[in-house]
Design an enzyme around this catalytic site. Sequence first.
Site, short mmCIF file in Angstrom:
data_model
loop_
_atom_site.label_atom_id
_atom_site.label_comp_id
_atom_site.label_asym_id
_atom_site.label_seq_id
_atom_site.Cartn_x
_atom_site.Cartn_y
_atom_site.Cartn_z
N HIS A 208 44.67 -1.49 51.94
CA HIS A 208 45.05 -2.16 53.35
C HIS A 208 43.75 -2.89 53.63
O HIS A 208 44.10 -4.05 54.30
CB HIS A 208 45.05 -0.95 54.47
CG HIS A 208 46.21 -0.22 54.21
ND1 HIS A 208 46.29 0.85 53.45
CD2 HIS A 208 47.57 -0.27 54.96
CE1 HIS A 208 47.76 1.46 53.65
NE2 HIS A 208 48.39 0.60 54.31
N ASP B 184 54.45 -3.67 48.48
CA ASP B 184 53.83 -3.16 49.68
C ASP B 184 53.84 -4.46 50.63
O ASP B 184 54.03 -5.52 50.16
CB ASP B 184 52.62 -2.70 49.22
CG ASP B 184 52.12 -1.52 49.97
OD1 ASP B 184 52.66 -1.25 51.18
OD2 ASP B 184 51.29 -0.44 49.57
#
Length: 359
Positions: A189, A259
């Site tokens: 992330h 993702d």
Amino acid sequence: MSHHAPLILDIAGTALTEADRVRLEHPLTGGLILFQRNWHDREQLELLCAEVKSIRPDILICVDHEGGPVQRFRTDGFTHLPPMRAFGEMWMKDKGGTGTGAMAATNAATAAGYVLGAELRACAVDFSFTPVLDLDYGESSVIGKRAFHRDPRLVSVLAKSLMHGLLRAGMANCGKHFPGHGFVTADSHVDIPVDKRSLKAILAEDAAPYEWLSTTLSSVMPAHVIYPKVDSRPAGFSSRWLNDILRGQLGFGGAVISDDLSMAGARLIDGREVSFTEAAVAALNAGCDLVPLCNQSLGDGRAVDELLAGLDEALAKGQWRASEASEQRRLALLPVGPALDWDSLMAHPDYMRALDLIP
């Protein structure tokens, strides 16, 4: 021209704004991902989902609902599901090598999958990004107890059990993060993790569940991780990983969902910082069927509108091609069969039995 709606977007609040409606109507929008900020209670969630479906009946309404630390809806009656590690631990609590621990764990995982799927569907949510197939090496800051176990065989059987429960609730599944996010410490992330192992080592361990579950997985989410011995690009932007290895070698035929494009791991390709549009085009050209952009609807949501316009323009210029096969794979993720409403579910013997089995 074939139709293909690859974008999964989000919304800022608990109800749709005019801007949200326009974005959902866009022909490139194929999914909506919900977060905790989109939740107030079950009634609100059902109304929101009903309005979304009134605009686009075939849109895929999804959520990250795994259990443990990753579960967006936790109040107003939603069952607090355990982290997947709990099932791995159950498996290991075997009485004298008799296999009873394994049997109890697989049954409990099926119960959890059924409860997870049935509760979401009772609120008109279509799909959850679960299960995690990453191996628990004890190193990863972002995976941790979200993984079932260190042994890929246990991971595969427990994941298959969970997916059986989802299937009983009429829900598809998503194995993540291909070919494995468990070995690296960094969190994709905020960083771009690098896993320097050989392809042979990864296929023998981390990617093994994808081969063993190739008949059972409805979709796969690749990791924003670079495996330099295989390709210089992260797996979600690598045709080698997605087409040659996942589809070719491991025999996977379902949807590939990249993702989140707003994660740090997606913003650098070949060492160059890219726009959301460039990242989406790169993911689609590498073999992804669907691309989510998360948390960019907050504020004026300009990034979402720029991506919709940019992807439209890139399509017109032939920088990516709409794929009828991708669209069919997206539609195959929509739930199957009628869903029980909440009150009927609460009184259903299968549901009550399942609740008793969840650790």
